[in-house]
Design an enzyme around this catalytic site. Structure first.
Site, short mmCIF file in Angstrom:
data_model
loop_
_atom_site.label_atom_id
_atom_site.label_comp_id
_atom_site.label_asym_id
_atom_site.label_seq_id
_atom_site.Cartn_x
_atom_site.Cartn_y
_atom_site.Cartn_z
N LYS A 127 37.37 84.77 94.60
CA LYS A 127 37.05 84.63 93.02
C LYS A 127 36.80 83.46 93.08
O LYS A 127 36.05 82.52 93.34
CB LYS A 127 37.00 85.57 92.00
CG LYS A 127 36.07 85.18 90.90
CD LYS A 127 36.52 85.63 89.71
CE LYS A 127 37.99 84.64 88.95
NZ LYS A 127 38.63 85.00 87.75
N ASP A 163 33.15 87.94 88.01
CA ASP A 163 34.14 88.27 87.06
C ASP A 163 34.53 89.37 85.98
O ASP A 163 33.27 89.88 86.51
CB ASP A 163 34.40 86.94 86.00
CG ASP A 163 33.62 86.87 85.01
OD1 ASP A 163 32.23 87.65 85.74
OD2 ASP A 163 33.54 86.00 84.59
#
Ligand code: SF4
Length: 227
Positions: free
Chosen positions: A126, A145
């Protein structure tokens, strides 16, 4: 409860179209002025609000100029400078260690590949995706997220639980040109309307196509999360 469109691809495209109209200026909300600052801000933002990170980095970026400043700083002092951030002790360690690697293996430059970035301490896929997209203009994947995770499950775009698995599914149904913007749109909608505990389905531009849209007394069956 709304009715999702016939395919996940169409559902994803319609979600993007409507959210783009609702949030025309959607973009990253972390503040930074170079790649190293971006990397540090993203490491700090795990489990912490961007607002809090921006407040903290204002003075952090004044005190620590380059990778050598973080690498040479005593870890306790760096942690103290981050003490309003969640998990600041661990994050201080990640930042110091990442900056050491950047100096030793990358000539002081933040690397520009997924493999090299994810070898840095505290950097997962991420974080690496955010740094690639906003620091290097390289879009290799979709940043998943907590907002993207929650919204895509509620909207019936995925049934996966793990961010990496969600990302793979999304990469198959979200048009590649939207891989970056998709995240920002989900984050804006997740903050404004589709919040974790109290989504405002009655005022949501996606309600008619959302299988998790609720009336006043319904519970969230799609995500299993409490409203
Ligand atoms: S706010 Fe409600 S209707 Fe809108 S996306 Fe979230 S769960 Fe679906």
């Amino acid at each position: 409860m709304g009715t999702p469109l016939e395919s996940r691809e169409t559902q994803a495209e319609t979600v993007i179209e409507r959210l783009e109209e609702a949030y025309p200026d959607s973009t990253i909300s972390l503040r930074y002025s170079n790649r190293l600052e971006l990397l540090i801000a993203v490491i700090l933002s795990a489990q912490c609000t961007d607002e809090r990170v921006n407040t903290e980095t204002e003075h952090l970026f004044e005190k620590y100029g380059g990778a050598e400043d973080y690498a040479n700083a005593p870890e306790e002092e760096l942690a103290e400078d981050l003490n309003s951030i969640t998990y600041y002790n661990s994050k201080a360690g990640y930042i110091k260690s990442s900056c050491e690697t950047i100096l030793e293996e990358h000539d002081g430059e933040v690397p520009d590949t997924m493999d090299e970035l994810t070898e840095l301490s505290g950097v997962g896929r991420k974080t690496a995706n955010v740094v690639l997209q906003h620091g290097h203009d390289v879009v290799e994947g979709i940043v998943v997220d907590t907002h993207v995770q929650r919204l895509t499950r509620r909207l019936g775009l995925t049934e996966e639980q793990r961010p990496e698995a969600i990302e793979q599914e999304l990469m198959e149904i979200v048009p590649e040109g939207y891989w970056q913007q998709f995240t920002h749109l989900c984050i804006d909608h997740g903050r404004a309307t589709c919040t974790a505990r109290n989504p405002d389905c009655s005022d949501c531009v996606l309600a008619d196509i959302c299988p998790s849209a609720k009336g006043d007394s319904e519970v969230d069956l799609a995500s299993g999360e409490p409203w």
